[in-house]
Scaffold this motif. Structure first.
Motif, PDB file in Angstrom:
ATOM      1  N   ASP A   1       3.164   2.044  -2.617  1.00  0.00           N
ATOM      2  CA  ASP A   1       3.864   2.139  -3.902  1.00  0.00           C
ATOM      3  C   ASP A   1       3.330   3.275  -4.765  1.00  0.00           C
ATOM      4  OD1 ASP A   1       4.993  -0.199  -3.002  1.00  0.00           O
ATOM      5  OD2 ASP A   1       3.804  -1.489  -4.310  1.00  0.00           O
TER       6      ASP A   1
ATOM      7  N   GLY B   1       0.755  -1.231   0.000  1.00  0.00           N
ATOM      8  CA  GLY B   1       0.000   0.000   0.000  1.00  0.00           C
ATOM      9  C   GLY B   1       0.788   1.284   0.000  1.00  0.00           C
TER      10      GLY B   1
ATOM     11  N   THR C   1       0.484   1.904  -9.371  1.00  0.00           N
ATOM     12  CA  THR C   1       0.502   2.565  -8.067  1.00  0.00           C
ATOM     13  C   THR C   1      -0.431   1.835  -7.107  1.00  0.00           C
ATOM     14  OG1 THR C   1       1.073   4.707  -9.006  1.00  0.00           O
ATOM     15  CG2 THR C   1      -0.041   4.733  -6.879  1.00  0.00           C
ATOM     16  N   ASP C   2       0.065   1.640  -5.880  1.00  0.00           N
ATOM     17  CA  ASP C   2      -0.687   0.904  -4.854  1.00  0.00           C
ATOM     18  C   ASP C   2      -0.614   1.685  -3.549  1.00  0.00           C
ATOM     19  OD1 ASP C   2      -1.860  -1.018  -3.208  1.00  0.00           O
ATOM     20  OD2 ASP C   2      -0.011  -2.157  -3.003  1.00  0.00           O
TER      21      ASP C   2
END
Length: 71
Positions: free
Chosen positions: A4, A2, A21-22
């Motif tokens: 990135d 969570g 994207t995370d």
């Protein structure tokens, strides 16, 4: 986990690469700690650049305070 952020090209870094994207909430990022209830755990406090093109593992001060408080 969570944190990135993957930027666009060097000439056009924004908008972020949404597929890669995370970014998750503080609650989401420490959910595994709540489930496991370990006696001790670590909180990585750095924001780190990796050799993978435009990828950054991000930990803002606010996110760190929130996650640390939950731990």
């Amino acid at each position: 986990m969570g944190g990135d952020m993957v930027f666009g090209s060097p000439e056009n870094p924004l908008p972020l690469n949404e597929k890669a994207t995370d970014m998750g909430s503080a609650t989401n990022r420490v959910e595994h700690v709540r489930q496991c209830l370990p006696e001790i755990c670590t909180l990585d406090c750095g924001t780190m650049n990796f050799a993978e093109a435009d990828y950054v593992m991000t930990n803002t001060p606010g996110m760190l305070r929130a996650m640390g408080g939950m731990m």
